[in-house]
Design an enzyme around this catalytic site. Structure first.
Site, PDB file in Angstrom:
ATOM      1  N   ASP A 123       0.765  -1.038   0.021  1.00 24.69           N
ATOM      2  CA  ASP A 123       0.024  -0.096  -0.086  1.00 24.69           C
ATOM      3  C   ASP A 123       0.827   1.310  -0.007  1.00 24.69           C
ATOM      4  O   ASP A 123       0.542   2.252  -0.608  1.00 24.69           O
ATOM      5  CB  ASP A 123      -0.872   0.010   1.154  1.00 24.69           C
ATOM      6  CG  ASP A 123      -2.158   0.734   0.979  1.00 24.69           C
ATOM      7  OD1 ASP A 123      -2.467   1.405   0.450  1.00 24.69           O
ATOM      8  OD2 ASP A 123      -3.231   0.121   1.359  1.00 24.69           O
TER       9      ASP A 123
ATOM     10  N   HIS B 289       1.780   3.561  -2.895  1.00 27.23           N
ATOM     11  CA  HIS B 289       0.977   4.529  -3.822  1.00 27.23           C
ATOM     12  C   HIS B 289       1.687   5.945  -3.654  1.00 27.23           C
ATOM     13  O   HIS B 289       1.584   6.598  -4.670  1.00 27.23           O
ATOM     14  CB  HIS B 289      -0.480   4.385  -3.216  1.00 27.23           C
ATOM     15  CG  HIS B 289      -1.140   3.247  -3.680  1.00 27.23           C
ATOM     16  ND1 HIS B 289      -1.618   3.115  -4.958  1.00 27.23           N
ATOM     17  CD2 HIS B 289      -1.955   2.119  -3.093  1.00 27.23           C
ATOM     18  CE1 HIS B 289      -2.226   1.964  -5.178  1.00 27.23           C
ATOM     19  NE2 HIS B 289      -2.226   1.432  -4.036  1.00 27.23           N
TER      20      HIS B 289
ATOM     21  N   HIS C  34      -7.974  -3.624   8.048  1.00 25.11           N
ATOM     22  CA  HIS C  34      -7.192  -2.738   7.118  1.00 25.11           C
ATOM     23  C   HIS C  34      -7.843  -1.452   6.731  1.00 25.11           C
ATOM     24  O   HIS C  34      -8.886  -1.140   6.294  1.00 25.11           O
ATOM     25  CB  HIS C  34      -6.994  -3.473   5.656  1.00 25.11           C
ATOM     26  CG  HIS C  34      -6.255  -2.738   4.870  1.00 25.11           C
ATOM     27  ND1 HIS C  34      -4.591  -2.790   4.372  1.00 25.11           N
ATOM     28  CD2 HIS C  34      -6.355  -1.550   4.064  1.00 25.11           C
ATOM     29  CE1 HIS C  34      -4.273  -2.019   3.774  1.00 25.11           C
ATOM     30  NE2 HIS C  34      -5.176  -1.315   3.209  1.00 25.11           N
TER      31      HIS C  34
ATOM     32  N   HIS D  81      -7.686   2.804   6.541  1.00 24.04           N
ATOM     33  CA  HIS D  81      -6.889   3.954   6.057  1.00 24.04           C
ATOM     34  C   HIS D  81      -7.283   5.388   6.955  1.00 24.04           C
ATOM     35  O   HIS D  81      -8.283   5.221   7.766  1.00 24.04           O
ATOM     36  CB  HIS D  81      -7.302   4.362   4.677  1.00 24.04           C
ATOM     37  CG  HIS D  81      -6.433   3.603   3.683  1.00 24.04           C
ATOM     38  ND1 HIS D  81      -5.160   3.977   2.923  1.00 24.04           N
ATOM     39  CD2 HIS D  81      -6.662   2.190   3.433  1.00 24.04           C
ATOM     40  CE1 HIS D  81      -4.768   3.132   2.204  1.00 24.04           C
ATOM     41  NE2 HIS D  81      -5.561   1.902   2.603  1.00 24.04           N
TER      42      HIS D  81
ATOM     43  N   TYR E 241     -13.088   6.252  -4.267  1.00 21.68           N
ATOM     44  CA  TYR E 241     -11.778   5.963  -4.625  1.00 21.68           C
ATOM     45  C   TYR E 241     -11.104   7.285  -4.964  1.00 21.68           C
ATOM     46  O   TYR E 241     -11.359   8.224  -5.402  1.00 21.68           O
ATOM     47  CB  TYR E 241     -11.882   5.228  -6.163  1.00 21.68           C
ATOM     48  CG  TYR E 241     -12.425   3.923  -5.849  1.00 21.68           C
ATOM     49  CD1 TYR E 241     -11.685   2.880  -5.800  1.00 21.68           C
ATOM     50  CD2 TYR E 241     -13.776   3.598  -6.055  1.00 21.68           C
ATOM     51  CE1 TYR E 241     -11.871   1.288  -5.488  1.00 21.68           C
ATOM     52  CE2 TYR E 241     -14.211   2.316  -5.698  1.00 21.68           C
ATOM     53  CZ  TYR E 241     -13.286   1.160  -5.549  1.00 21.68           C
ATOM     54  OH  TYR E 241     -13.856  -0.136  -5.489  1.00 21.68           O
TER      55      TYR E 241
END
Lengths: 333, 333
Positions: free
Chosen positions: B13, B16, B195, B197, B286
């Site tokens: 991740d 990115h 998981h 963010h 997204y």
């Protein structure tokens, strides 16, 4: 659920990361932007409260009076507030602030020293002000004992008493336990407030937990601008409240724009969770310990973090920085 | 409480925020540092999984094979893992990774498309791998329906199924509800993973809430290095686990030092909660929508955030970026 009362501290706690160097013009610009964005209260003072500007705490770019001058006239909605630490500011300072339009004040003490706030709380009430009792480093006292300190402030006349997590050291359950203990012992008419720091990156989460358990006054600052890893970031808190469908008076987009376009560019170093600020929150110590501990660590070949943890174990508080070398010497024995 | 299994995603991740530009040497250095700091699993791949390097997702500085080569031999403790998106990576890619020492894989799909993972989960199990099912954008499905998707992955053979909050859009209660729904429907032997963010600055809080309700596999990355506002920052998570006295295998100081000395300097732009990443988490869309929405906002005199919120209302998913202009045109009608 009662609509939360949102108090912005960008112009008080947010003084710390820039060494109290806001100009008068910056303070006015931000106060107006915060007012137009709908926050309920705007706190303005040196980071250590009225009259905090000194050799000990650092001089501000302006005096408190310069920062406060002409602000109340500009506010259409928000209450102008300030903060004092008994022993630093006097009642004369507070009266002067009152005469400049400050309607609300927080009297801040260490979490075990509520009795040193009694006279100031009573004095502020006599001036006709809204008064908050601000119990700093709240992680250093148990929920039950902290609530007893809150009771002292309530009995002196405080309208609201705060769980003040100055070091950003409280976990979510620690916040819940303290708010619950407050509710048990305080009159239902006394409000409960929460002031979080973000050192464990729990600033927003802890504020929400506090609200869910009964806190009605929530502190936050734009981009989290504040001591250590900063406060609960105001624009993020409002985004979360919106998603929770909790009613409040703030405009999210205006706060986001003020945060990004005005406040963040002022940061000389980023206000964030990094090795230094995480170390402070993890140990649960005053940020004023950091520099002295780094020096002692270098001199005696120790890890700064181990010193900070030892200071925490010994329950050392602000003002004891001169003892850090002694602690380091004990550690290498 | 079962000891949590800590999976680092700095090298997947975390690709990115630097456009997948880690060098082979950086990956090896970090993998070794993470291993020595005691994490249980280290995930390595292009940010969009094996074979993600492409015109669509951006080419990496190296191929997955270059990043993975020689890593497993260096690990003394941690399990080497990777991630694939069905439709992007093939079973041949996964077998190649297996032959390079990758012991565990996550099969990632949109939160409503678990059925597209069945063949890959079965295939990975046939290879003798530990397999996780990774239900991305988990906020776009209700707890009950998400749990049914998890059940599909479990029945295909997944050892663990994840609530994957790709957009950082879940609130604490949303996480709790999803983990509880998983527990209700999954076999007790199937692990549950989380998981997070950090777009609403709840990455650590949500990870802790998930653990408290039964998640045993926790994702995190150093400094939060990951898409959007980043993941739950690993070193902060471990500090919180220590304070909670939850047992784990990690060394806090080593993680803090690796985060600060190696990972943060790699960030071309800070991984943080700011106007852009908060907008994404608030809308729950997204991150690939951001640039297109900014362009459309500028062209048609709209607010980027309003477009993002409208895209969310319409339930648009990755791959529909070309429709953003149409949405903007609808909005100005």
């Amino acid at each position: 659920m009662k609509k939360p009362y949102i108090q912005d501290v960008t112009l008080r706690d947010g003084m710390h990361p820039i060494g109290h160097q806001y100009t008068k013009e910056q303070v006015k610009e931000l106060a107006i932007a915060l007012d137009r964005a709908g926050v309920d209260a705007i706190e303005i003072a040196h980071g250590d409260g009225l009259a905090g500007g000194s050799f000990t705490f650092g001089f501000g770019a302006q005096t408190d009076w310069e920062w406060l001058e002409g602000i109340s006239e500009e506010l259409t909605h928000a209450r102008l507030t300030t903060l004092i630490l008994p022993g630093i500011a006097t009642m004369e300072d507070l009266e002067k602030a009152k005469n400049m339009g400050v309607e609300s004040v927080r009297i801040a003490t260490h979490c075990t020293e509520a009795d040193t706030a009694i006279q100031h709380i009573q004095g502020a009430k006599k001036l006709g002000m809204d008064v908050g009792g601000f119990l700093m480093m709240a992680h250093m006292n148990s929920p039950k004992n902290l609530a007893e300190q809150a009771k002292i402030m309530e009995q002196a006349g405080a309208d609201c008493v705060y769980v003040t997590d100055s070091a950003g050291a409280l976990l979510m359950n620690d916040v819940k336990d303290r708010i619950e203990a407050f509710k048990e012992i305080l009159e239902p008419s006394t409000e409960i407030g929460i002031h979080c720091h973000h050192n464990l990156s729990l600033g927003v989460a802890n504020t929400i937990i506090a609200m869910q358990h009964g806190a009605t006054r929530l502190d936050a600052s734009l981009t989290g601008m504040g001591a250590g890893a900063g406060n609960a970031p105001l624009e993020v808190l409002i985004a979360v409240l919106n998603k929770m469908e909790v009613s409040h008076n703030c405009d999210l987009y205006k706060l986001m724009d003020t945060a990004e376009d005005i406040v963040r560019p002022l940061q000389k170093r980023p206000v964030r969770v990094d090795r230094e600020t995480l170390s402070l929150g993890y140990a649960g110590v005053y940020s004023s310990f950091l520099l002295h501990s780094e020096r002692a660590a270098q001199k005696y070949g120790l890890d700064t973090r181990a010193i900070l943890e030892e200071l925490a174990r010994r329950g050392m508080v602000g003002g004891q920085e001169d003892m850090i070398v002694d602690v380091a010497l004990d550690m290498i024995k």
